[in-house]
Design an enzyme around this catalytic site. Sequence first.
Site, PDB file in Angstrom:
ATOM      1  N   TRP A  99       0.713  -1.136  -0.035  1.00 24.48           N
ATOM      2  CA  TRP A  99       0.034   0.125  -0.127  1.00 24.48           C
ATOM      3  C   TRP A  99       0.770   1.112  -0.085  1.00 24.48           C
ATOM      4  O   TRP A  99       0.486   2.238  -0.711  1.00 24.48           O
ATOM      5  CB  TRP A  99      -0.829   0.053   1.427  1.00 24.48           C
ATOM      6  CG  TRP A  99      -1.784  -1.267   1.082  1.00 24.48           C
ATOM      7  CD1 TRP A  99      -1.877  -2.013   2.047  1.00 24.48           C
ATOM      8  CD2 TRP A  99      -2.967  -1.293   0.098  1.00 24.48           C
ATOM      9  NE1 TRP A  99      -3.008  -2.960   1.860  1.00 24.48           N
ATOM     10  CE2 TRP A  99      -3.501  -2.519   0.514  1.00 24.48           C
ATOM     11  CE3 TRP A  99      -3.404  -0.710  -0.972  1.00 24.48           C
ATOM     12  CZ2 TRP A  99      -4.570  -3.040  -0.237  1.00 24.48           C
ATOM     13  CZ3 TRP A  99      -4.432  -1.156  -1.700  1.00 24.48           C
ATOM     14  CH2 TRP A  99      -5.028  -2.362  -1.352  1.00 24.48           C
ATOM     15  N   ASP A 166      -1.501   6.812   6.048  1.00 30.21           N
ATOM     16  CA  ASP A 166      -2.254   6.210   5.868  1.00 30.21           C
ATOM     17  C   ASP A 166      -2.457   5.339   7.030  1.00 30.21           C
ATOM     18  O   ASP A 166      -1.634   4.784   7.334  1.00 30.21           O
ATOM     19  CB  ASP A 166      -1.966   5.309   4.839  1.00 30.21           C
ATOM     20  CG  ASP A 166      -2.940   4.160   4.376  1.00 30.21           C
ATOM     21  OD1 ASP A 166      -3.839   3.818   5.068  1.00 30.21           O
ATOM     22  OD2 ASP A 166      -2.705   3.416   3.142  1.00 30.21           O
ATOM     23  N   LYS A 190     -11.209  -1.706   7.792  1.00 30.66           N
ATOM     24  CA  LYS A 190     -10.490  -2.795   8.511  1.00 30.66           C
ATOM     25  C   LYS A 190     -10.759  -2.473   9.987  1.00 30.66           C
ATOM     26  O   LYS A 190     -10.779  -3.537  10.660  1.00 30.66           O
ATOM     27  CB  LYS A 190      -8.913  -2.146   8.156  1.00 30.66           C
ATOM     28  CG  LYS A 190      -8.411  -1.945   6.812  1.00 30.66           C
ATOM     29  CD  LYS A 190      -8.203  -3.391   6.113  1.00 30.66           C
ATOM     30  CE  LYS A 190      -8.319  -3.160   4.491  1.00 30.66           C
ATOM     31  NZ  LYS A 190      -7.306  -2.414   4.096  1.00 30.66           N
TER      32      LYS A 190
HETATM   33  C1  LIG Z   1      -6.846  -1.930   2.553  1.00 29.87           C
HETATM   34  C2  LIG Z   1      -5.732  -0.714   2.361  1.00 29.87           C
HETATM   35  C3  LIG Z   1      -5.595   0.002   1.624  1.00 29.87           C
HETATM   36  C4  LIG Z   1      -6.428   0.219   0.370  1.00 29.87           C
HETATM   37  O1  LIG Z   1      -7.920   0.732   0.869  1.00 29.87           O
HETATM   38  P1  LIG Z   1      -9.128   0.789  -0.234  1.00 29.87           P
HETATM   39  O2  LIG Z   1     -10.146   1.401   0.692  1.00 29.87           O
HETATM   40  O3  LIG Z   1      -9.612  -0.513  -0.831  1.00 29.87           O
HETATM   41  O4  LIG Z   1      -8.733   1.762  -1.265  1.00 29.87           O
HETATM   42  C5  LIG Z   1      -4.781   1.044   1.636  1.00 29.87           C
HETATM   43  N1  LIG Z   1      -3.794   1.344   2.756  1.00 29.87           N
HETATM   44  C6  LIG Z   1      -3.845   0.211   3.616  1.00 29.87           C
HETATM   45  C7  LIG Z   1      -2.704   0.328   4.704  1.00 29.87           C
HETATM   46  C8  LIG Z   1      -4.687  -0.772   3.484  1.00 29.87           C
HETATM   47  O5  LIG Z   1      -4.679  -1.888   4.564  1.00 29.87           O
END
Ligand SMILES: *Cc1c(COP(=O)(O)O)cnc(C)c1O
Length: 356
Positions: A99, A166, A190
Amino acid sequence: MKVHNFYAGPSVLPESAIQETKNALDNFANTGISLMSISHRSKEFVAVAEEGERLFKELLDIPDGYRVLFLGGGASSQFMMVPYNFMNKKAAYLNTGTWANKAQKEANFFGEVVEVASSKDSLYNYIPKGYNVPTDADYFHITTNNTIYGTEIKQDMDCKIPLIADMSSDIFSRPVDVSKYDLIYGGAQKNFAPSGVTFVIVKESALGRVERAIPTMLDYRTHVKADSMFNTPPVVPIFTGVQTLKWIKALGGVDAMNKINVAKANLLYDEIDRNKMFVPTINDVNDRSIMNICFVMSPEYKELEQDFMAFATEKGMIGIKGHRSVGGFRASTYNALPKESVEALVAAMKEFESKK
Ligand SMILES: *Cc1c(COP(=O)(O)O)cnc(C)c1O
């Protein structure tokens, strides 16, 4: 049979959040209308969205001058919105996983990207340390929890330039010093809500510093000004997310949440370290994620991987297959995963060992 949901995302949510959502799908806030059919501008739903921002601020102790936005597009859209709104010429990225790498790739559309460090050469099994962040970059981007590889940056770092994170997979798992960040974002699925909503915590004074023109929907200021209602927000996931926040608050907030999470993670890591059939993929204890716990079979038991998968599945474990890029197993132990589920997995690991 009781099932234990270890999926990495979408993933386990508090039972109360699911129940409240079910009720609201029938009859939302005594309106006689389903949550699916209510106007996002109704006073009843506006109250929910406001409560969402208020609870974010309360639980994470967010200082004045920050706003919380609920947007669409997933964390993946933030990979592009961040440089759109924050990068003039140059940005710095820490490459700690898939990511993080995807975020970094999007920044290339907007200017010069400096990768300050990367753990890619060893399958992202550690968090790089001792790197230098260029002071002339417009911001430094980190991914605090690497969902796929199971590493985590558990401390808020000091950074001389604006810090952007993020936090898709570890938001609300620990206290965060939000004042150290200009922006924090994440997909909901998540640790917060069903997929469909993206949260953004942004320092208002950090916006409006880039020279380029920004399309309306991609400009954070649009959503700040409209209280996340410039267009129709994801009404149902926002509602569920607010129920999750109420659940966290009732448990004692993010400090209490963190204690529970650390206890759950330790339980599983201790077993992985002890059990002769398994080895952890992350060796530095400080880098180990408390949200996504990765392990593989010990080399001498490699051929038993499918056997253990079948054995654990029979015992009610769901979603423990590791990401295809790592293999082995990944148990996601998000906030809403009960301790009993970790205990059940540990018991299965012990039983499997005793049978061989
Ligand atoms: C799952 C995830 C993403 C992607 O998220 P989406 O909402 O599917 O775009 C980005 N960064 C991290 C750390 C993730 O775990």
